[in-house]
Design a protein around this motif. Structure first.
Motif, PDB file in Angstrom:
ATOM      1  N   ILE A  51       1.324  -4.025  10.702  1.00 24.43           N
ATOM      2  CA  ILE A  51       1.383  -4.498   9.320  1.00 24.43           C
ATOM      3  C   ILE A  51       0.296  -3.804   8.514  1.00 24.43           C
ATOM      4  O   ILE A  51      -0.858  -3.735   8.952  1.00 24.43           O
ATOM      5  CB  ILE A  51       1.183  -6.029   9.254  1.00 24.43           C
ATOM      6  CG1 ILE A  51       2.202  -6.746  10.138  1.00 24.43           C
ATOM      7  CG2 ILE A  51       1.299  -6.527   7.821  1.00 24.43           C
ATOM      8  CD1 ILE A  51       1.982  -8.233  10.222  1.00 24.43           C
ATOM      9  N   PRO A  52       0.600  -3.272   7.333  1.00 25.41           N
ATOM     10  CA  PRO A  52      -0.431  -2.627   6.509  1.00 25.41           C
ATOM     11  C   PRO A  52      -1.551  -3.593   6.147  1.00 25.41           C
ATOM     12  O   PRO A  52      -1.345  -4.814   6.121  1.00 25.41           O
ATOM     13  CB  PRO A  52       0.337  -2.135   5.279  1.00 25.41           C
ATOM     14  CG  PRO A  52       1.626  -2.895   5.285  1.00 25.41           C
ATOM     15  CD  PRO A  52       1.928  -3.223   6.703  1.00 25.41           C
ATOM     16  N   PRO A  53      -2.752  -3.085   5.865  1.00 25.78           N
ATOM     17  CA  PRO A  53      -3.961  -3.924   5.807  1.00 25.78           C
ATOM     18  C   PRO A  53      -3.966  -5.045   4.773  1.00 25.78           C
ATOM     19  O   PRO A  53      -4.448  -6.149   5.069  1.00 25.78           O
ATOM     20  CB  PRO A  53      -5.080  -2.916   5.527  1.00 25.78           C
ATOM     21  CG  PRO A  53      -4.393  -1.704   4.973  1.00 25.78           C
ATOM     22  CD  PRO A  53      -3.057  -1.670   5.648  1.00 25.78           C
ATOM     23  N   ILE A  54      -3.464  -4.808   3.566  1.00 22.44           N
ATOM     24  CA  ILE A  54      -3.526  -5.845   2.537  1.00 22.44           C
ATOM     25  C   ILE A  54      -2.655  -7.038   2.927  1.00 22.44           C
ATOM     26  O   ILE A  54      -3.098  -8.196   2.888  1.00 22.44           O
ATOM     27  CB  ILE A  54      -3.095  -5.297   1.167  1.00 22.44           C
ATOM     28  CG1 ILE A  54      -4.000  -4.136   0.736  1.00 22.44           C
ATOM     29  CG2 ILE A  54      -3.142  -6.419   0.118  1.00 22.44           C
ATOM     30  CD1 ILE A  54      -5.451  -4.502   0.612  1.00 22.44           C
ATOM     31  N   THR A  55      -1.428  -6.751   3.323  1.00 22.86           N
ATOM     32  CA  THR A  55      -0.532  -7.825   3.755  1.00 22.86           C
ATOM     33  C   THR A  55      -1.114  -8.564   4.948  1.00 22.86           C
ATOM     34  O   THR A  55      -1.101  -9.806   5.000  1.00 22.86           O
ATOM     35  CB  THR A  55       0.849  -7.255   4.121  1.00 22.86           C
ATOM     36  OG1 THR A  55       1.410  -6.593   2.980  1.00 22.86           O
ATOM     37  CG2 THR A  55       1.792  -8.361   4.570  1.00 22.86           C
ATOM     38  N   LYS A  56      -1.642  -7.810   5.913  1.00 16.50           N
ATOM     39  CA  LYS A  56      -2.221  -8.428   7.101  1.00 16.50           C
ATOM     40  C   LYS A  56      -3.395  -9.330   6.742  1.00 16.50           C
ATOM     41  O   LYS A  56      -3.494 -10.468   7.227  1.00 16.50           O
ATOM     42  CB  LYS A  56      -2.693  -7.345   8.081  1.00 16.50           C
ATOM     43  CG  LYS A  56      -3.300  -7.897   9.372  1.00 16.50           C
ATOM     44  CD  LYS A  56      -4.041  -6.827  10.167  1.00 16.50           C
ATOM     45  CE  LYS A  56      -3.090  -5.757  10.631  1.00 16.50           C
ATOM     46  NZ  LYS A  56      -3.775  -4.765  11.499  1.00 16.50           N
ATOM     47  N   PRO A  84       5.109  -5.411   3.376  1.00 17.54           N
ATOM     48  CA  PRO A  84       4.744  -4.088   3.886  1.00 17.54           C
ATOM     49  C   PRO A  84       5.426  -2.927   3.174  1.00 17.54           C
ATOM     50  O   PRO A  84       4.795  -1.899   2.904  1.00 17.54           O
ATOM     51  CB  PRO A  84       5.164  -4.166   5.357  1.00 17.54           C
ATOM     52  CG  PRO A  84       5.003  -5.612   5.703  1.00 17.54           C
ATOM     53  CD  PRO A  84       5.446  -6.344   4.470  1.00 17.54           C
ATOM     54  N   VAL A  85       6.707  -3.079   2.857  1.00 16.28           N
ATOM     55  CA  VAL A  85       7.422  -1.993   2.167  1.00 16.28           C
ATOM     56  C   VAL A  85       6.792  -1.718   0.810  1.00 16.28           C
ATOM     57  O   VAL A  85       6.579  -0.556   0.428  1.00 16.28           O
ATOM     58  CB  VAL A  85       8.916  -2.359   2.010  1.00 16.28           C
ATOM     59  CG1 VAL A  85       9.628  -1.320   1.148  1.00 16.28           C
ATOM     60  CG2 VAL A  85       9.586  -2.485   3.367  1.00 16.28           C
ATOM     61  N   LEU A  86       6.475  -2.778   0.076  1.00 15.49           N
ATOM     62  CA  LEU A  86       5.881  -2.595  -1.250  1.00 15.49           C
ATOM     63  C   LEU A  86       4.464  -2.043  -1.141  1.00 15.49           C
ATOM     64  O   LEU A  86       4.067  -1.182  -1.935  1.00 15.49           O
ATOM     65  CB  LEU A  86       5.879  -3.923  -2.006  1.00 15.49           C
ATOM     66  CG  LEU A  86       7.240  -4.436  -2.463  1.00 15.49           C
ATOM     67  CD1 LEU A  86       7.106  -5.805  -3.105  1.00 15.49           C
ATOM     68  CD2 LEU A  86       7.891  -3.465  -3.436  1.00 15.49           C
ATOM     69  N   ALA A 128       9.794  -8.095  -7.116  1.00 17.51           N
ATOM     70  CA  ALA A 128       9.495  -6.666  -7.236  1.00 17.51           C
ATOM     71  C   ALA A 128      10.327  -5.871  -6.243  1.00 17.51           C
ATOM     72  O   ALA A 128      10.860  -4.795  -6.568  1.00 17.51           O
ATOM     73  CB  ALA A 128       8.007  -6.426  -7.002  1.00 17.51           C
ATOM     74  N   PHE A 129      10.459  -6.384  -5.029  1.00 20.08           N
ATOM     75  CA  PHE A 129      11.281  -5.716  -4.012  1.00 20.08           C
ATOM     76  C   PHE A 129      12.726  -5.620  -4.487  1.00 20.08           C
ATOM     77  O   PHE A 129      13.367  -4.574  -4.377  1.00 20.08           O
ATOM     78  CB  PHE A 129      11.197  -6.488  -2.695  1.00 20.08           C
ATOM     79  CG  PHE A 129      11.975  -5.860  -1.568  1.00 20.08           C
ATOM     80  CD1 PHE A 129      11.373  -4.959  -0.710  1.00 20.08           C
ATOM     81  CD2 PHE A 129      13.324  -6.175  -1.370  1.00 20.08           C
ATOM     82  CE1 PHE A 129      12.094  -4.372   0.329  1.00 20.08           C
ATOM     83  CE2 PHE A 129      14.043  -5.598  -0.344  1.00 20.08           C
ATOM     84  CZ  PHE A 129      13.428  -4.688   0.508  1.00 20.08           C
TER      85      PHE A 129
END
Length: 243
Positions: free
Chosen positions: A5-10, A75-77, A172-173
């Motif tokens: 998972i990318p850092p901000i989401t995590k 994660p996609v965003l 947004a997605f």
């Protein structure tokens, strides 16, 4: 899987889980009065609640649903918008949720206050901290008590949860990837998100204004989604130039 998972989401998920454990399992809701968001003109309101309410959750299912949704769409965003814009999206959506929910609360408070004044109730004194004093006929007193109870409900019921911010992420997605298909509980066939989200938003608006909220801040969801949609439309033209 969690490491991917990318850092901000995590980090958002981790912070929410830690605060949930501390607030609900260790201190047993004693944090609610400080971190949940009360109506801005309530005596319980504190300025920091505008942000901290986004990390508070009322139940295990509440936080589980919110974090799973964030895990599914965030994660996609984050990867395509970049960390800075993703953070802006998340927190502005949360603020939009707080604003729209309390705008409706303000309208309701004004309506209740007007009705109480017509019944001879000293609403200004009451809001200033004076003790409750009912007068008039028995029917009038019953009406006043009911209206004061509704007023106290608005003033004393806190708003908690990351749902507004997450609705902004989902909106947004849906705006950037309208043809992406998602699975919905109880519906076996995946549906395009551009068809699913408007139905959810319209349902939230109806539930929010009809009084059939069931303890859920439906208009907060709408406020978050509106901000997410606006930001996505602004960024959509430059999507392929974003880091």
């Amino acid at each position: 899987m969690f490491n991917s998972i990318p850092p901000i989401t995590k980090n958002i998920i981790i912070i929410n889980v830690i605060i949930f454990i501390v607030a609900n399992l260790i201190f047993q809701d004693k944090f609610t009065a400080y971190l949940a968001a009360f109506y801005p003109f309530s005596p319980f309101f504190k300025s920091w609640q505008i942000i901290t309410h986004m990390f508070m959750h009322g139940s295990f299912m509440h936080i589980l649903f919110n974090m799973f949704t964030l895990f599914s769409f965030g994660p996609v965003l984050e990867q395509n918008l970049g960390q800075k814009r993703y953070l802006i999206l998340y927190f502005l959506s949360g603020l939009g949720a707080f604003f729209l929910f309390n705008l409706w609360n303000f309208i309701e408070v004004q309506q209740i206050s007007g009705e109480l004044q017509q019944l001879g109730f000293d609403i200004n004194g009451y809001l200033s901290g004076a003790s409750v004093h009912f007068s008039g006929t028995s029917d009038s007193v019953i009406q006043q008590k009911g209206l004061v109870e509704n007023l106290n409900g608005i003033m004393g019921t806190p708003m908690v949860g990351a749902s507004g911010a997450i609705f902004g992420v989902v909106a947004a997605f849906a705006t950037l990837y309208p043809d992406a298909k998602i699975g919905i509980m109880f519906i076996p066939i995946p549906m395009k998100v551009k068809y699913v989200l408007p139905v959810i938003i319209l349902g939230s608006i109806w539930l929010g204004v009809s009084g059939n909220s069931g303890g859920i801040a439906h208009l907060a969801h709408v406020g978050g989604a509106l901000v997410g949609f606006i930001l996505a439309m602004i960024w959509k033209k430059h999507l392929y130039r974003l880091n």
